[in-house]
Structure formats: C-alpha cells, structure tokens
Design a protein around this motif. Structure first.
Motif, PDB file in Angstrom:
ATOM      1  N   GLY A  64      31.751 -16.091  11.914  1.00  0.00           N
ATOM      2  CA  GLY A  64      32.026 -15.631  13.165  1.00  0.00           C
ATOM      3  C   GLY A  64      31.035 -14.959  13.860  1.00  0.00           C
ATOM      4  O   GLY A  64      31.372 -14.487  14.907  1.00  0.00           O
ATOM      5  N   ALA A  65      29.777 -14.926  13.303  1.00  0.00           N
ATOM      6  CA  ALA A  65      28.783 -14.295  14.352  1.00  0.00           C
ATOM      7  C   ALA A  65      28.302 -15.309  15.527  1.00  0.00           C
ATOM      8  O   ALA A  65      28.548 -16.577  15.352  1.00  0.00           O
ATOM      9  N   GLY A  66      27.909 -14.716  16.468  1.00  0.00           N
ATOM     10  CA  GLY A  66      27.283 -15.482  17.506  1.00  0.00           C
ATOM     11  C   GLY A  66      25.962 -16.237  17.487  1.00  0.00           C
ATOM     12  O   GLY A  66      25.231 -15.487  16.817  1.00  0.00           O
ATOM     13  N   TYR A  67      25.747 -16.962  18.152  1.00  0.00           N
ATOM     14  CA  TYR A  67      24.521 -17.770  18.043  1.00  0.00           C
ATOM     15  C   TYR A  67      23.470 -16.901  18.594  1.00  0.00           C
ATOM     16  O   TYR A  67      22.288 -16.838  17.954  1.00  0.00           O
ATOM     17  N   MET A  68      23.514 -16.203  19.843  1.00  0.00           N
ATOM     18  CA  MET A  68      22.616 -15.394  20.345  1.00  0.00           C
ATOM     19  C   MET A  68      22.310 -14.105  19.472  1.00  0.00           C
ATOM     20  O   MET A  68      21.121 -13.701  19.261  1.00  0.00           O
ATOM     21  N   GLN A  69      22.931 -13.594  18.688  1.00  0.00           N
ATOM     22  CA  GLN A  69      23.038 -12.524  17.756  1.00  0.00           C
ATOM     23  C   GLN A  69      22.510 -13.037  16.769  1.00  0.00           C
ATOM     24  O   GLN A  69      21.517 -12.268  16.001  1.00  0.00           O
ATOM     25  N   ILE A  70      22.556 -14.184  16.071  1.00  0.00           N
ATOM     26  CA  ILE A  70      21.861 -14.608  15.002  1.00  0.00           C
ATOM     27  C   ILE A  70      20.452 -15.090  15.437  1.00  0.00           C
ATOM     28  O   ILE A  70      19.479 -15.001  14.563  1.00  0.00           O
ATOM     29  N   PHE A 109      14.375 -11.075  22.199  1.00  0.00           N
ATOM     30  CA  PHE A 109      15.579 -11.129  23.249  1.00  0.00           C
ATOM     31  C   PHE A 109      15.296 -12.252  23.981  1.00  0.00           C
ATOM     32  O   PHE A 109      16.472 -12.816  24.615  1.00  0.00           O
ATOM     33  N   LEU A 110      14.160 -12.734  24.432  1.00  0.00           N
ATOM     34  CA  LEU A 110      13.861 -13.806  25.151  1.00  0.00           C
ATOM     35  C   LEU A 110      14.484 -14.908  24.584  1.00  0.00           C
ATOM     36  O   LEU A 110      15.257 -15.919  25.161  1.00  0.00           O
ATOM     37  N   ILE A 114      17.508 -17.715  25.327  1.00  0.00           N
ATOM     38  CA  ILE A 114      17.602 -19.098  25.775  1.00  0.00           C
ATOM     39  C   ILE A 114      18.392 -19.493  24.726  1.00  0.00           C
ATOM     40  O   ILE A 114      19.289 -20.540  25.271  1.00  0.00           O
ATOM     41  N   ILE A 115      18.683 -19.369  23.444  1.00  0.00           N
ATOM     42  CA  ILE A 115      19.627 -19.703  22.607  1.00  0.00           C
ATOM     43  C   ILE A 115      21.064 -19.786  23.073  1.00  0.00           C
ATOM     44  O   ILE A 115      21.806 -20.663  23.273  1.00  0.00           O
ATOM     45  N   THR A 120      25.519 -22.464  25.481  1.00  0.00           N
ATOM     46  CA  THR A 120      26.530 -22.476  26.510  1.00  0.00           C
ATOM     47  C   THR A 120      26.493 -23.801  27.602  1.00  0.00           C
ATOM     48  O   THR A 120      27.388 -24.073  28.396  1.00  0.00           O
ATOM     49  N   TRP A 121      25.260 -24.276  27.495  1.00  0.00           N
ATOM     50  CA  TRP A 121      24.980 -25.375  28.452  1.00  0.00           C
ATOM     51  C   TRP A 121      25.687 -26.671  28.027  1.00  0.00           C
ATOM     52  O   TRP A 121      26.241 -27.385  27.589  1.00  0.00           O
TER      53      TRP A 121
END
Length: 121
Positions: A64-70, A109-110, A114-115, A120-121
């Motif tokens: 359940g972790a998010g891609y941005m967080q990972i 964080f950049l 981007i991830i 979401t793209w």
C-alpha cells in the motif's frame, strides 16, 4: 553477512507488523508530501544496500505504499549518507560532505515529484 541478515530480519518484522492499511496510511498515496518527507528521512537515516532496498521497496508497494513515497525513500537511501557522515567528512571535509548530502536530500524530492508526475500521467 551479519548486517544483511539483520536488515532482512528487520524488514520481515516490519512487513509483518505493518499491515497494508497502516502502511497505506503512513506512506501511501493519501499521505502526500508528509509521507514523502517521512520516507526521505527514514531513507537518509538508514544504511541498507541496494540489493536489499529494492526488494524492500517492492514489498512496501505491494502493501500500500505510494510510488512518490517509495521513490523518496530509495533515492534518499542511495544518495544521502547520514550514517556514513563521519567517514565522508574524513575524506572530503565537512563543507563538501554537508553540501553533498544537502543537495542529495533536495534532489530526493525532485525525484519523488517526477515519479509522482510520471505515475499519474
């Protein structure tokens, strides 16, 4: 080998204790940038080799972790060296070490942004 075994045991315990709902709440998509900052801080403070970090990231995503967080976690884990700070200072000096780690943490964080955008793209 003892360090790898310790990391694997801690990862196993973490996955066993953190159920998918709790993982999602702490570092899931809904956690947003707060979860991203938390993930980056944990990654910066942890010393795990890539051979363990990427399977751990996969397990966290499955739970359940998010891609941005990972992305923030793995990026900080690979680029920021809080644990190795003293050794790095002895080779590169305090100023270079602080600047390198600061820029690497900001770059984390950049990468996470981007991830998130690509996902979401």
């Amino acid at each position: 080998m003892p360090q790898f075994l310790g990391v694997l045991i801690l990862t196993g315990i973490m996955i066993a204790v953190l159920n998918p709902r709790l993982t999602s709440r702490i570092v899931g998509v809904e956690s947003g940038w707060a979860g991203t900052v938390l993930s980056a801080l944990v990654g910066a403070l942890t010393l795990i080799p890539g051979s363990v970090a990427f399977p751990t990231a996969s397990l966290l995503l499955e739970n359940g972790a998010g891609y941005m967080q990972i992305a923030a976690f793995v990026s900080a884990l690979m680029m920021v060296g809080v644990v190795t700070f003293p050794v790095e200072i002895s080779y590169f000096g305090r100023k270079a070490t602080v600047l390198r780690n600061l820029f690497a943490f900001i770059f984390t964080f950049l990468v996470a942004g981007i991830i998130a955008w690509v996902h979401t793209w």
